[in-house]
Write a protein that holds these residues in place. Sequence first.
Motif, PDB file in Angstrom:
ATOM      1  N   GLY A 115      47.481  41.623  30.281  1.00 47.51           N
ATOM      2  CA  GLY A 115      46.254  41.870  29.526  1.00 47.51           C
ATOM      3  C   GLY A 115      45.146  40.897  29.910  1.00 47.51           C
ATOM      4  N   MET A 116      45.554  39.629  30.105  1.00 46.22           N
ATOM      5  CA  MET A 116      44.551  38.622  30.478  1.00 46.22           C
ATOM      6  C   MET A 116      44.007  38.879  31.891  1.00 46.22           C
ATOM      7  SD  MET A 116      46.311  35.186  28.877  1.00 46.22           S
ATOM      8  CE  MET A 116      44.968  34.124  29.358  1.00 46.22           C
ATOM      9  N   VAL A 117      44.905  39.294  32.816  1.00 46.96           N
ATOM     10  CA  VAL A 117      44.454  39.630  34.175  1.00 46.96           C
ATOM     11  C   VAL A 117      43.468  40.793  34.133  1.00 46.96           C
ATOM     12  CG1 VAL A 117      45.176  40.575  36.404  1.00 46.96           C
ATOM     13  CG2 VAL A 117      46.498  38.726  35.336  1.00 46.96           C
ATOM     14  N   LEU A 118      43.764  41.814  33.329  1.00 46.35           N
ATOM     15  CA  LEU A 118      42.877  42.968  33.199  1.00 46.35           C
ATOM     16  C   LEU A 118      41.525  42.552  32.634  1.00 46.35           C
ATOM     17  CD1 LEU A 118      42.517  46.029  33.433  1.00 46.35           C
ATOM     18  CD2 LEU A 118      43.440  46.232  31.106  1.00 46.35           C
ATOM     19  N   ALA A 119      41.540  41.665  31.627  1.00 45.78           N
ATOM     20  CA  ALA A 119      40.283  41.201  31.023  1.00 45.78           C
ATOM     21  C   ALA A 119      39.439  40.424  32.031  1.00 45.78           C
ATOM     22  CB  ALA A 119      40.592  40.327  29.808  1.00 45.78           C
ATOM     23  N   ILE A 120      40.116  39.570  32.806  1.00 45.90           N
ATOM     24  CA  ILE A 120      39.395  38.766  33.803  1.00 45.90           C
ATOM     25  C   ILE A 120      38.734  39.672  34.849  1.00 45.90           C
ATOM     26  CG2 ILE A 120      39.762  37.196  35.758  1.00 45.90           C
ATOM     27  CD1 ILE A 120      41.736  35.675  33.973  1.00 45.90           C
ATOM     28  N   PHE A 121      39.487  40.663  35.333  1.00 43.56           N
ATOM     29  CA  PHE A 121      38.925  41.541  36.360  1.00 43.56           C
ATOM     30  C   PHE A 121      37.868  42.478  35.779  1.00 43.56           C
ATOM     31  CE2 PHE A 121      42.215  39.980  39.098  1.00 43.56           C
ATOM     32  CZ  PHE A 121      41.672  40.103  40.358  1.00 43.56           C
ATOM     33  N   SER A 122      37.937  42.761  34.497  1.00 38.56           N
ATOM     34  CA  SER A 122      36.879  43.555  33.863  1.00 38.56           C
ATOM     35  C   SER A 122      35.571  42.775  33.848  1.00 38.56           C
ATOM     36  CB  SER A 122      37.288  43.928  32.432  1.00 38.56           C
ATOM     37  OG  SER A 122      38.420  44.756  32.435  1.00 38.56           O
ATOM     38  N   VAL A 123      35.679  41.487  33.520  1.00 40.51           N
ATOM     39  CA  VAL A 123      34.488  40.628  33.547  1.00 40.51           C
ATOM     40  C   VAL A 123      33.926  40.553  34.970  1.00 40.51           C
ATOM     41  CG1 VAL A 123      33.637  38.275  33.237  1.00 40.51           C
ATOM     42  CG2 VAL A 123      35.195  39.267  31.549  1.00 40.51           C
ATOM     43  N   ARG A 124      34.830  40.372  35.924  1.00 41.07           N
ATOM     44  CA  ARG A 124      34.396  40.304  37.327  1.00 41.07           C
ATOM     45  C   ARG A 124      33.740  41.616  37.771  1.00 41.07           C
ATOM     46  NH1 ARG A 124      35.046  37.536  42.112  1.00 41.07           N
ATOM     47  NH2 ARG A 124      35.110  38.882  43.966  1.00 41.07           N
ATOM     48  N   ALA A 125      34.278  42.738  37.271  1.00 43.13           N
ATOM     49  CA  ALA A 125      33.705  44.045  37.628  1.00 43.13           C
ATOM     50  C   ALA A 125      32.272  44.166  37.121  1.00 43.13           C
ATOM     51  CB  ALA A 125      34.572  45.163  37.069  1.00 43.13           C
ATOM     52  N   VAL A 126      32.034  43.694  35.887  1.00 39.98           N
ATOM     53  CA  VAL A 126      30.677  43.730  35.323  1.00 39.98           C
ATOM     54  C   VAL A 126      29.740  42.881  36.175  1.00 39.98           C
ATOM     55  CG1 VAL A 126      29.252  43.092  33.341  1.00 39.98           C
ATOM     56  CG2 VAL A 126      31.464  44.196  32.977  1.00 39.98           C
ATOM     57  N   MET A 127      30.221  41.687  36.543  1.00 41.62           N
ATOM     58  CA  MET A 127      29.400  40.810  37.395  1.00 41.62           C
ATOM     59  C   MET A 127      29.152  41.453  38.760  1.00 41.62           C
ATOM     60  SD  MET A 127      28.803  38.254  35.412  1.00 41.62           S
ATOM     61  CE  MET A 127      28.827  39.465  34.086  1.00 41.62           C
ATOM     62  N   SER A 128      30.175  42.133  39.289  1.00 44.06           N
ATOM     63  CA  SER A 128      30.050  42.774  40.602  1.00 44.06           C
ATOM     64  C   SER A 128      29.038  43.915  40.585  1.00 44.06           C
ATOM     65  CB  SER A 128      31.413  43.312  41.062  1.00 44.06           C
ATOM     66  OG  SER A 128      32.326  42.255  41.241  1.00 44.06           O
TER      67      SER A 128
END
Length: 608
Positions: free
Chosen positions: A94-107
């Motif tokens: 869940g934490m990995v998914l949350a981190i990559f979601s944040v990164r996706a928004v930044m991307s």
Amino acid sequence: MSKDDHSASAQADTTRAALHKRKERAPLFNDQDKDNISWFWNKYLKERTPWLGLVMVMILIQGFAYQQFISLTESGLRVIFDDGSVSGLIKVCGMVLAIFSVRAVMSYWVPRLSAWLASNAVFKMRRDLIDHMMTLDLAFFERTKSGDIILRLVNQAQDLSGFIGQTTVNAVRDTVTIIAVSGYLIWKNPLLFMLVIIVMPTITIVVRRISQGIKGTQANAENAMGNYMSGIEEMTNGMRTVKISNQEPVEKARLNKATGEIRDLTIRLQKLQAMMSPTVDILAAIIYVLIIGVGGYMALSPSFEMDGAGIIGFMIGMALIFDPARRLTAFFVSMQASLIILDSLRSLYREVPTITNAPEAKEVFDPTGDIILDEVTFQYSEKHPLFRNVNMTFEGGKVTAIVGATGSGKTSVLSLIARLYDVSEGFVTIGGTAVKDLRIDKLRQSFSVVAQDIVIFNSSIYENIKYVRPDATDEEIWRAAELVGIDQLMRDRGDAPLGPKGSQLSGGQKQRIAIARAFLRSAPILLLDEATSALDQRTEERVRGAIQELSKDKTTIMVAHRLSTVTHADHIYVLDEGTVVEEGTHAQLMEQEGLYAAMFNAQRSSYG
């Protein structure tokens, strides 16, 4: 080989010699590069610092996300291998998914904002370049190929926008990723990291050597592309001559040769760029072998706090470093090309106009007064003087003609009066005021011009006439068209464009549009440069009446090769090789039986 080819070859040889001399000792940025980067930053990017700061913060978040991903991966592996806790594994996922979601928004937002910033910066630069070009002298445009100008304002400006908005931002993101992940790996196992990092300086050496070669090749490629675009323009503009003279094979050979040069330079550029990736791949293989070998030994030895999860996490971290490192080397390669482009664009600013307003230029003068050339000396080049101590007077409100053989300087007189060029010695005055002391825009607003080289735009006849006075009414535009007999054609064609450079019109129709512009502008000084040269005798007689009406109460200067058009002039100057050899009325000049009389009789007999 043409003069331009010799120039391009000499420029390429000079560039190659300079780069060979500097070799590896040459800095990544020379003084000119630093100056250009500083200029672009201060002029077009500095004002957007808050937005750039926001982009930087988002990039930092992306780097931090990768760092946390490695940490969470190690934690997940230990949950699997050591604890066997399903809930712990779900939590890590869940934490990995949350981190990559944040990164996706930044991307999503980083490229959008960076493209917006870069596009606006390059838009302003293009606007400033256009503004600056409009201040340059006519001489600049006469010596500069239009293909070079198009290349700079279109292709190079767009390439620079892409480099700043995407390539540079991606490079900053990759740099942050490398620093963030490297920092984590150093914290986890400094000994193993230092062991594998020793290979990294090789990348710097490769970048330094290859980038210098790319800079020289890119300069040659930009020059070749400019020549190619100029060649295409010359070919399309001269297609009528090409077809009539059956010279298609010559044009094909010329353009194919230019295309071949571009191909060879592009291949050479790609060859240099292709050397980067294999180098990074080999380095990656060496480093992974070191991680597996040395890291494996550390995991097996009780002397080191290293387990299998740590080794896998370390390898993932290095994998996250190597892709950005590979892209970063590509960035330095493309940066060298972009530095050449930036210097090429800025070089336009190094062109300084010589025709400028005096410190206290006058706005008000008497445009109805006499126009006088007083002891004027002028030359386009020092080796080829045109005028020397020439004196001419064009009386206000009267018609004065200038005649003479081709190359005698007739059109140059008009250029000096309109201050397209400055005299070397002497003075040109209007109403007692030197043209050098007048504001350029106010001076040129006092002229209506029918030039020898008529410019027709790819729009309707109506719009072409309106060009000289955008605020003119419909009635004024139609009246001007009627006076030169182009009104019926204007009705028939309606809003239909006239083709590039008015290709769908005859020479006479183009000339009538030019004369209609002069009617519409109706300035106090009328300059006619071969105004009826493209008209047949019947049309000329009709237009001549219109010109006589237009000339009423105006100071009119006529340049003509066909002497039958100037017989009514109040005064006629006869030029020969830049010197006034005869002057007077038509009758007086015929009585002298000199050059004018000989030219007039020769033309009259040729009309038979």
